[in-house]
Enzyme design. Structure first.
Site, short mmCIF file in Angstrom:
data_model
loop_
_atom_site.label_atom_id
_atom_site.label_comp_id
_atom_site.label_asym_id
_atom_site.label_seq_id
_atom_site.Cartn_x
_atom_site.Cartn_y
_atom_site.Cartn_z
N ASP A 89 0.86 -1.17 0.00
CA ASP A 89 0.00 0.00 0.00
C ASP A 89 0.91 1.23 0.00
O ASP A 89 2.13 1.10 0.10
CB ASP A 89 -0.97 -0.02 1.18
CG ASP A 89 -0.26 0.03 2.52
OD1 ASP A 89 0.97 0.27 2.53
OD2 ASP A 89 -0.92 -0.17 3.55
N GLN A 184 -11.51 7.36 -4.17
CA GLN A 184 -12.03 7.88 -2.90
C GLN A 184 -13.38 8.54 -3.17
O GLN A 184 -13.99 8.27 -4.20
CB GLN A 184 -11.02 8.84 -2.27
CG GLN A 184 -9.77 8.14 -1.72
CD GLN A 184 -10.05 7.32 -0.48
OE1 GLN A 184 -11.11 7.43 0.15
NE2 GLN A 184 -9.11 6.44 -0.12
N ASP A 261 -7.85 -7.66 1.09
CA ASP A 261 -6.88 -7.85 2.16
C ASP A 261 -7.55 -7.49 3.46
O ASP A 261 -8.49 -6.68 3.47
CB ASP A 261 -5.66 -6.93 1.96
CG ASP A 261 -5.98 -5.50 2.39
OD1 ASP A 261 -5.65 -5.15 3.54
OD2 ASP A 261 -6.58 -4.76 1.61
N CYS A 299 -11.77 -29.18 8.11
CA CYS A 299 -10.55 -28.48 7.68
C CYS A 299 -9.38 -29.47 7.62
O CYS A 299 -9.25 -30.33 8.50
CB CYS A 299 -10.23 -27.36 8.67
SG CYS A 299 -8.75 -26.43 8.26
N CYS A 301 -6.10 -28.46 7.46
CA CYS A 301 -4.84 -27.73 7.72
C CYS A 301 -3.99 -28.50 8.72
O CYS A 301 -4.46 -29.42 9.39
CB CYS A 301 -5.13 -26.31 8.20
SG CYS A 301 -5.50 -26.18 9.96
N CYS A 304 -5.53 -28.57 12.30
CA CYS A 304 -6.69 -29.45 12.48
C CYS A 304 -6.32 -30.93 12.35
O CYS A 304 -6.96 -31.79 12.94
CB CYS A 304 -7.79 -29.08 11.49
SG CYS A 304 -8.54 -27.49 11.90
N HIS A 330 -4.37 -22.11 10.94
CA HIS A 330 -5.75 -22.52 10.66
C HIS A 330 -6.57 -21.39 10.02
O HIS A 330 -7.22 -21.60 8.99
CB HIS A 330 -6.46 -23.01 11.92
CG HIS A 330 -7.94 -23.16 11.71
ND1 HIS A 330 -8.48 -24.24 11.06
CD2 HIS A 330 -8.97 -22.29 11.94
CE1 HIS A 330 -9.79 -24.06 10.93
NE2 HIS A 330 -10.11 -22.89 11.46
ZN LIG Z 1 -7.73 -26.07 10.30
#
Ligand SMILES: [Zn+2]
Length: 363
Positions: A89, A184, A261, A299, A301, A304, A330
């Site tokens: 940015d 803007q 974001d 999940c 990941c 998990c 996670h």
């Molecule tokens: Zn997870």
């Protein structure tokens, strides 16, 4: 940088941004690496969960350690050991939101560092020089973010200033670095439209909508999302800055935005709030004390697959570093997966169903 829309489902788009540092499938979520690190995550872990681009903050890196130091150490990619795309940015929003004191002039803004109170100046020249030293793949123009609420007169002055600064940034655009303009205009439709038309006239690689999620009611935010998206050029990426609540993301993707974001998944992870396929969960709750199940049964990941809710609760209450790490893995995995599935639903012409299903889980 090249952008193509591969499929559209209503106004929702699945697209591809091609950069020298890799491909970015859109809609995309960009994890926030404020000071040159996505908090608690190594670059390898970010790649593991499929992050294709991260965002970093010019304001923070300018103040510490300084863009010249980063440049002398090989640029931001080398500095933080991340070889995929980075969007920076311009620092405008942080000057607006963090600085204890700011004084806007025609050529830029004087502000006081939130770190040590020292005075600095940021204008188009400075913003482009800093981002060029960092060597990000996508740079943003410096804009003047009007606070909420703003009078029409104030918003108009700030909008014209934003256009003027954007034109100057465009003149200073560096070869090999994409540059996005920022729309803007507060909550005034005609100002937003005027700003957008002027930016398109100048010509940018992508277009962002800024100045939302600054305290305005949700209905107003959603109204501006619906209003601005269709006005932005179809053949360029459309970036909705700083908005990442999934309910808002769904509305924005529906309107035609491609890039997002937000610090929410990472910040919430550190505070023990976790996103799951059944909604949000606070890991500190008593009911998880002896819970042997994973955070989210759906999940896959690392967290998990390997740890129980009981253990994660214990780590959180003990303020262990590992708690922040596992929770962040996670939450970011969940977010990136959400975006991948959303993209897939667009490709299959099922975005409407996807949105409806998730709106019941995350009202
Ligand atoms: Zn997870």
């Amino acid at each position: 940088m090249k952008f193509t829309v591969s499929t559209a489902d209503g106004h929702a788009r699945a697209g591809l941004i091609e950069t020298n540092k890799g491909l970015i499938n859109t809609p995309v979520f960009m994890p926030v690496g404020t000071v040159g690190t996505v908090k608690a995550m190594s670059p390898e872990e970010l790649k593991e969960i499929g992050a294709e681009i991260i965002l970093s903050n010019t304001y923070h890196l300018y103040l510490r350690p300084g863009h010249e130091i980063i440049k002398s150490l090989g640029g931001l990619h080398r500095f933080m050991n991340w070889d995929r795309p980075i969007l920076t940015d311009s620092g405008g929003f942080q000057v607006y939101s963090l600085s204890a004191l700011r004084k806007i002039e025609e050529d830029g803004v004087h502000f006081k560092s939130h770190l040590d109170g020292s005075m600095h100046f940021l204008g188009p020249e400075e913003a482009m020089l800093i981002q060029s030293s960092l060597g990000s793949d996508i740079a943003m123009v410096i804009d003047d973010c009007a606070p909420y609420p703003s009078s029409y007169a104030y918003a108009m002055t700030s909008m014209y200033r934003t256009i003027k600064w954007a034109a100057r940034c465009r003149e200073l655009k560096r070869e090999g670095q994409a540059l996005f303009g920022i729309v803007q205009g507060s909550l005034y439709e005609d100002l937003r439209k005027k700003n957008m038309e002027e930016l398109v006239g100048i010509g940018f690689d992508g277009y962002a909508v800024g100045g939302l999620s600054v305290g305005e009611p949700k209905e107003d935010m959603h109204r501006m999302i619906r209003f601005t998206a269709p006005l932005l050029p179809e053949n360029k990426p459309r970036y909705l800055m700083g908005i990442g609540e999934l309910g808002d993301v769904l509305k924005a993707v529906e309107a035609g935005f491609d890039m997002f974001d937000c610090v929410m998944p990472t910040r919430n992870a550190r505070n023990g709030t976790l996103f799951t396929s059944r909604g949000k969960l606070s890991i500190k709750r008593e009911e998880f004390k002896a819970d042997s199940g994973p955070l989210d049964p759906e999940c896959d990941c690392y967290t998990c697959k390997n740890y129980s809710r009981g253990y994660l609760r214990h780590l959180f209450l003990s303020k262990e570093i590992l708690s922040m790490r596992l929770n962040t893995i996670h939450n970011l995995h969940f977010y990136l997966n959400f975006f991948r599935n959303m993209r897939k639903s667009i490709e299959e012409g099922m975005f409407g169903d996807f949105k409806k299903r998730w709106e019941q889980i995350i009202p």
